[in-house]
Structures are given as C-alpha cells and as structure tokens.
Design a protein around this motif. Structure first.
Motif, PDB file in Angstrom:
ATOM      1  N   LYS A 209     106.173  -1.507  79.022  1.00  0.00           N
ATOM      2  CA  LYS A 209     105.371  -2.732  79.165  1.00  0.00           C
ATOM      3  C   LYS A 209     103.868  -2.483  79.196  1.00  0.00           C
ATOM      4  CE  LYS A 209     109.041  -5.139  81.717  1.00  0.00           C
ATOM      5  NZ  LYS A 209     109.402  -5.825  82.988  1.00  0.00           N
TER       6      LYS A 209
ATOM      7  N   SER B 264     111.162  -2.179  73.668  1.00  0.00           N
ATOM      8  CA  SER B 264     111.927  -2.941  74.660  1.00  0.00           C
ATOM      9  C   SER B 264     112.783  -2.038  75.546  1.00  0.00           C
ATOM     10  CB  SER B 264     112.836  -3.963  73.973  1.00  0.00           C
ATOM     11  OG  SER B 264     113.920  -3.320  73.314  1.00  0.00           O
ATOM     12  N   ARG B 265     112.992  -0.778  75.122  1.00  0.00           N
ATOM     13  CA  ARG B 265     113.895   0.108  75.864  1.00  0.00           C
ATOM     14  C   ARG B 265     113.319   1.521  75.938  1.00  0.00           C
ATOM     15  NH1 ARG B 265     118.300  -2.983  78.069  1.00  0.00           N
ATOM     16  NH2 ARG B 265     118.121  -4.912  76.866  1.00  0.00           N
TER      17      ARG B 265
ATOM     18  N   SER C 253     112.368  -0.241  69.776  1.00  0.00           N
ATOM     19  CA  SER C 253     112.211  -1.691  69.688  1.00  0.00           C
ATOM     20  C   SER C 253     113.551  -2.377  69.930  1.00  0.00           C
ATOM     21  CB  SER C 253     111.670  -2.083  68.313  1.00  0.00           C
ATOM     22  OG  SER C 253     112.658  -1.819  67.322  1.00  0.00           O
ATOM     23  N   ASP C 254     113.497  -3.673  70.126  1.00  0.00           N
ATOM     24  CA  ASP C 254     114.725  -4.425  70.403  1.00  0.00           C
ATOM     25  C   ASP C 254     115.650  -4.437  69.193  1.00  0.00           C
ATOM     26  OD1 ASP C 254     116.148  -6.057  72.380  1.00  0.00           O
ATOM     27  OD2 ASP C 254     115.908  -7.676  70.920  1.00  0.00           O
TER      28      ASP C 254
END
Length: 804
Positions: A375, A384-385, A630-631
């Motif tokens: 973040k 995202s992970r 990424s997501d």
C-alpha cells in the motif's frame, strides 16, 4: 576500529549499574596485573566530579608496591559529578568554548591512546578501559556507551551488582552487551553475604560459559580521610595478597587465557577454512595460502575488522586492521553492520515468535510488512498481494511461477485445472542479454547461457541485446548494439536528461528502439518456444557486469510487449489487468534506494505486474524476499480447487524475525531519505536545466566531478554511477567476466599500508578497501548512511591508484 595486540591484553570494564564497585574492582585488577610482572595501563576516557574523587587518581593511589609499572590516564574531564552528557552540557553553558566531541572523535581519542600504549613496550602488558556508570549511561554526545564504544570492540569485563535487585541488573546488562556483539570474558562482583547474588549468577552464567568471580566487599567508608585510605589499603592487601593467589589473581589469569585463546583461534581460522569451506564464486585453485584468506573478526558501520596476524609485512602493531566494506557485503548492506535498531528488532521477534507456520495464519510483523510494501511502498498503486520467500533467487522463482500460470490461464481462455503440462513445457521468457536472476535452477533458466549457469541449465526464452549508459571522457554516452543501429554511440545532454523518459520519447532513438523491438517480436512469433513473460532487471543488471541499461529501451520494450499482436489472445482492454505478457521487475538489487530511488517504477514511468524485493529489505541482517503481484495475477490462481493454488512455499515463509527486521530497516531508511546528507548529495548532481531533480531526477552519493574526471583516465574505459553504486570498466579489455584486469589494477587499495589521508573512520586507523570485481569491471557500493567523509576518502584512494 577494533584493536587487538599480541603483547597488550586489553579489557573494557562495564558496570551493571552505578556504585557497583567498578573503580574499586578495576583497581584490584590493575594491582594484580602489576604484581604478576606486567606493565599496566589504566584509561578512564571520561571523568566527572572533582579531581579529588577522580577514578584515575584513585587507581594510581592504590596501585600497590608495583605502582611504577602502572600508568593512568583520563582523556576528558568535567567538574560536575553527574552523567558525562550532562556534565559536558553544564560545562559548555558556563564556558561556551568548551568543546563536546562527537562519537567518532571520542572513540578516535580512545583508540589513539590505546595504540600509543601498545607501542610503548613489547613486554607482556595489560590495559583496562573503565567506562562510566551503567552499560547504557550516555557518553559525552548522549549516545549510550554500548553503542559509542562498539567500533572499538574491546573484550569486556562486566562488574555485577551485589545489591538488592542486582541479579536482574547484572543479567540485563550482560544481555545488552551480547545484543551488540561484545565478548564478555568475565563477570566480577562483591560477595554480599546477605543477598548472595554471586551464588545465583555463578550458576546462571556457568550454562553460558561465562565465569563469575566474587570477592569480599570493601569496608564502609570512614569519615576520616586518612583512616579511610588506611582501611582501603588493608582491603586491597586482603583481596590482592602478596602470594599472588586468590580470586582477583584467578580473574587476571583467566583474562590472559581468554586473550591467548582468541589469538590462537584467529590464527588457526585460515587453515581450518581452507580445509572445510567451499566458497561461492571462488576458484579455489587461486587461493593458495593461508594469507589469501580474509579473516573478519567483527564489523561495525561500514568497516570490517580483519585479522592481519599472517601479514608479516604489516607495519601496524594491531593484529586487526579496518577495511571499508566496498561491496556493501555483497549488495545486502543498507545501514551499516551491527546496527543496534535492527539487532533489537531481530531479538524482539525471536523472543516473541521464533518461527511460526504461515499458511492460513498471520502474525503482526508479516502483516505490517505486507501492508507497507503493497500500500505504501514499491507496490503502491498497482500491487494487491505480497508473497514471502527466502532470498532474491527464490523470490524470482515465485515470480516466474506467477507469470507463467497467468499467461497459461489466459491463453487457455481462462481454463485453470487440467492445463496440458506437456504443452506448457514450451513456455519461455523474454529478457535482456547479461541478465541474472539467481542461482536456483528456475531462475537460471530465465537467463541465456553464461558463466553462472549449470550443466542442467536450459535457457528458456529469448534475450535482446540492450543499449547501455556510461560516462566516457566526462560525457554521458549511450552505447547502441549494432543489431539495433549502425550508430554505435550517442552522446547525451547530461546524465539527468538521459533518464528523463518523457523528454526522450521525442528523440529519433525512441523510434529506432521501437522499430527494432517490434521487428524482433514479429520474428519470434513463430519460434518453437512460446514467450510467456517479460523479465527485467530495471536500470542496472548487476551480476552481468554492472550493466546500466538505457531506461528508454526498457520502457519502450514494456510498452511494445503489452500492446504487441505477437501475443494473440493475451491482450487486455480491462484497466488494471496485465496485457501481452506479464511483466516482472527483478528489483532485488536495484530496489529500496540502492540506486537512489525507493523503486525504479517512477523512473520508468510504468508499473510491473510482478516485482521482487530482497537484499536491502532487511538492511543486510537476515535473508528475506517479497514478491509483489497485481490483482490480475493473483486471480489466475484463485478458484475452489487446491490444484489451482500457488503450490509453492518455504519452511521459513514470512519468518517473523526477518519481517520485524525489515519493518525496522524501512523505518531507518525512510528517515535517511529525508536527511540533509541525502539532499546535499542530490544537489551536487543538479544542473540548472534539470529542474525536476527533487521529483524524478537521478543522483548519486559519489561526487559528480570525481566520476567525470575518473572517466578521463587512460586506464578507464567507462564509469557509471547511480545512488550507492560506482562501476569502473577497465579500458581495452574485452575478456569480460573471465578477465582479471580490474582485480590486478586495484588490488593495492585492499591494504591499509601507505595511505596518506587522515582516517575518517571511528578509531582513526588507516583503512583498506574491500571490493569485488566482475571480470573487467570493478564496482564499489556504499550503505545508505555512509558518512560523506568516508565516501571522499574512498574516492581519493581510487583516484590515486588509477591515476598513478
């Protein structure tokens, strides 16, 4: 830096608290050492209070009948009987001309006095350096004593506390010493018959191999000074008797044994090493003798302490000599060796967790680190992970698995389970010549054949020959391979302009790059191997030879790959999803400010789909890697079936110690990034036309004038620098990695002999420079907090060597 002498046995005296008898027991040790026929040196670096109460005067008064063998000294004296920090401040308020030395100046003064004593006689001698108060009492600057004295790394005697609560304070003090790496050779305290602390402490420390020695306490202080002196003298005759027997003499003899054993162990290490250790990246056929083995006794800040007992040509009396860690301990070091904040973070996590299993679990250090990286750190705006692994190579293995699965799933129209494994064996990667992603088999397979690959290696992919950036004869130059353009060399306006992607998009070279990449991809479309990922070391390919790749080429390569019709069925029109090929950034070497930027992403102006961080991540203290994704990459593994999961893991996944250290390292690095020294370094690289320096300009800790002049030397082919890295390529040497030219040309700087500069390191000793070469390339690397005066001294040594 660290000091060790054959004939002068030195011990530093720390106290578990104030008023535990440090000076009294140190006096007993001095008296016993002299009685055993040794010259004895006593040093009180800082004294506070009236001269009549000065510890060095006390030691001199009660040195016994052999006091002619005893020499005492105090370096800094202040009149108020308070802590050294406060005493210095009060003295400065009364007299503004009073100078308060820095930690470096303070330690250098102590080291200079120790060296002077060591050269005074060749006879067996003892030295005792007595600190003030407890282990964490502040020095003159306010730094805790444990940290201030640490560069000297002197073996230690801890004076335990025999009073109520003394068991706790003694054990706590011991642990504080151990956490900072000190060698504690003995614990000495009074034998109080009421609290009997020595009994418990003897048993407690016996398990740790540390001897505890207890002596009878002194008589109560008498109101009459003459009577008090007489009673004190009688006390010393009792605990340091004329027959040279008893606890104090046992302690002195034990300290002598510890000193001898340390010398013997250091002396034996080269032979034992040659007999048992297999080094990485070393041809053992070139290491012929014991003197070729570098014995590192300790490290502090940016400096190793090397044992030079096998160097018969050394002119220094110390058996240890400092050497600047010029490769930042093989690229991992971020804030110097033995940083106390990182050590404490490691100890805290080890004490709280040890290691705990991670699948379907969580713990605070891992969660905080993941959130921070995703973040607020290098994953900000795209990731995202976070997936944890052990080191850079394993982190890249994870990244490759992620990318290849994402490609395969999209190519199969979203099908996950049941993908034909036989067909998937044809997958490969697109990358750059000279790349290196680690020594595990999968990471090696993502590179072309080279010196690092093994017999089992199978190069799986295609690698473009990249244009590179360097400084030649004071001018920033882009070297373009003949496969791209007939114009092999392009001069640029400045180093800063060269890294301004937006401006350079307007140049003719951008169109040349795009045409070459598109043409190459069209030719590869019908090759036997299906390209499934783009794998890049952004900006610098480290192990390949410190190759500084033209960022414009990498940016256009990413843009073309993501929009190319060479990858049918994999283009995406959905915002936030990968397109063309998943893009992997291997930021193991370049990330987290190694090149002056937290991430290379803003410099290239484009997000990856997967990236890997390691090395600097934990400040060089423990191994750990994090792969960010990424997501859209994560969703390629998401389903109700176990077989679709990322079935990859390591026993030490999300190691709590590593996570906690990484969190603390990032805290320290964040503060450094806002420091005045960083701003001054950036300003040196600014030019009037580069007004965007503070937002996206390139800079280095190395001086721009030094880099420019170095590039003009006849023996230098080219130079390049960003952030902490300085790369020097030797002229007229095309042998590459197999060359020894860089090693031979600069070998002299490894020695501390014949150095002309005043040493900038704590302790003031002349220092050598430990550096590494990649064939015909020598590189030097700094920590993120290397002092400017040390950088200047290293620059001077390099300049004198190459210009002579």
């Amino acid at each position: 830096m660290s000091l060790l002498f054959k004939h002068l046995r030195i011990h530093q005296i720390f106290g578990a608290n104030t008023d535990v008898g440090k000076t009294l027991l140190t006096s007993a040790l001095v008296r016993a050492s002299a009685a055993l026929g040794n010259d004895v040196y006593y040093l009180k670096p800082v004294s506070t209070g009236p001269m009549s109460d000065a510890d060095d005067e006390y030691v001199k008064r009660f040195a016994g009948k052999h006091k002619s063998r005893v020499r005492t000294e105090c370096l800094f004296r202040f009149g108020e009987p308070v802590s050294p920090q406060l005493a210095a401040q009060l003295a400065q308020r009364e007299e503004s001309k009073v100078y308060i030395p820095s930690d470096k100046e303070f330690v250098t003064a102590v080291a200079s006095h120790v060296r002077k004593c060591a050269t005074h006689t060749a006879r067996p001698s003892h030295m005792y350096v007595e600190t003030a108060g407890g282990v964490h009492s502040p020095t003159l600057s306010g730094t805790t004593q444990l940290d201030s004295y640490r560069p000297l790394f002197l073996p230690t005697i801890l004076i335990g506390d025999s009073r109520l609560g003394g068991i706790s304070s003694t054990i706590s003090s011991y642990e504080s010493l151990v956490l900072r790496g000190y060698i504690v050779d003995a614990i000495l305290l009074f034998r109080d018959e009421y609290y009997r602390n020595w009994e418990y402490l003897s048993s407690y420390f016996a398990e740790k191999g540390v001897q505890v020695h207890a002596v009878d306490p002194p008589p109560a202080k008498h109101t009459d000074n003459n009577t008090n002196i007489q009673l004190t003298e009688q006390f010393y005759w009792k605990i340091v008797p004329s027959n040279n027997q008893g606890t104090i003499f046992d302690t002195v003899r034990h300290l002598d044994i510890c000193h001898t054993q340390r010398l013997e162990e250091l002396d034996s290490m080269p032979r034992r090493t040659l007999d048992t250790i297999w080094w990485p990246f070393v041809q053992h056929g070139h290491v012929k003798t014991e003197k070729d083995v570098t014995v590192i006794d300790s490290a502090s800040g940016d400096v190793f302490s090397l044992y030079n007992g096998h160097n018969t040509e050394s002119s220094t009396p110390s058996l240890l000599e400092p050497q600047f860690d010029g490769s930042a301990s093989w690229w991992t070091q971020a804030v110097g060796h033995a940083h106390p904040a990182l050590t404490m973070a490691a100890a805290q996590a080890a004490g709280r967790y040890g290691h705990v299993m991670f699948p379907e679990a969580t713990h605070l250090p891992a969660l905080k680190l993941a959130e921070r990286l995703v973040k607020f750190g290098p994953g900000r705006g795209w990731a995202s992970r976070a997936f944890f692994s052990d080191d850079g190579s394993t982190g890249m293995e994870v990244a490759l698995k992620m990318a290849l699965r994402a490609f395969a799933v999209r190519e199969q129209g979203g099908l996950k389970s049941g993908i034909g494994m036989e067909k998937r064996r044809g997958l490969g990667v697109l990358g750059l010549k000279g790349s290196y992603h680690g020594d595990t088999i999968g990471a090696m397979d993502a590179c072309e054949e080279g010196v690092y690959t093994s017999e089992w290696h199978e190069a799986k992919g295609f690698w473009l020959d990249p244009p590179t950036i360097s400084v030649r004869n004071g001018q920033t130059v882009i070297s373009v391979p003949p496969s791209i353009s007939a114009e092999s060399e392009v001069e640029t306006q400045s180093l800063g302009w060269t890294y301004d992607i937006t401006e350079r998009f307007k140049t003719p070279l951008a169109a040349v790059y795009r045409q070459h990449i598109e043409s190459t991809l069209r030719k590869l479309r019908n090759s036997e191997r299906t390209l499934a990922a783009l794998v890049l070391e952004p900006i610098v390919m480290g192990a390949g030879g410190m190759i500084f790749v033209d960022p414009l080429f990498q940016r256009i390569l990413i843009d073309v790959v993501r929009s190319s019709n060479a990858f049918p069925g994999t283009l995406s029109t959905t915002p936030g999803e990968w397109s063309g090929l998943p893009v992997i950034f291997d930021e193991v070497f370049v990330g987290l400010y190694r090149l002056g930027f937290e991430s290379i992403i803003p410099l290239l102006g484009v997000f990856p789909d997967i990236s890997v961080n390691a090395k600097i991540l934990t400040g060089g203290l423990v191994p750990m890697a994090v792969t960010l994704a990424s997501d859209s990459i994560f969703k390629a593994f998401y389903s109700e079936k176990k077989v679709d999961a990322l079935l990859h893991g390591h026993s030490y996944t999300a190691y709590p110690v590593g996570c906690e250290v990484a969190n603390e390292a990032l805290n320290v690095i964040e503060k450094l990034s806002k420091s005045g020294e960083w701003e001054e370094a950036k300003a040196r690289w600014a030019s009037p036309q580069e007004t965007k320096l503070q937002s996206n300009g390139v800079w280095s800790f190395w001086d721009p004038d030094f880099v420019s002049e170095l590039s003009k030397l006849p023996c230098v082919g080219e130079v390049m620098t960003l952030g902490t890295v300085l790369s020097i390529k030797i002229a007229d040497d095309t042998a590459g990695y197999q060359s020894h030219s860089a090693q031979k040309l600069l070998d002299v700087i490894k020695s501390s002999e014949n150095t002309e500069d005043v040493s900038p390191i704590p302790g003031g000793s002349p220092f050598g420079i430990n550096y590494r070469t990649l064939g015909n390339v020598a590189y030097f690397m700094l920590s993120l907090n290397t002092a400017p005066e040390i950088v200047k001294a290293v620059e001077n040594r390099i300049w004198r060597t190459l210009s002579s």
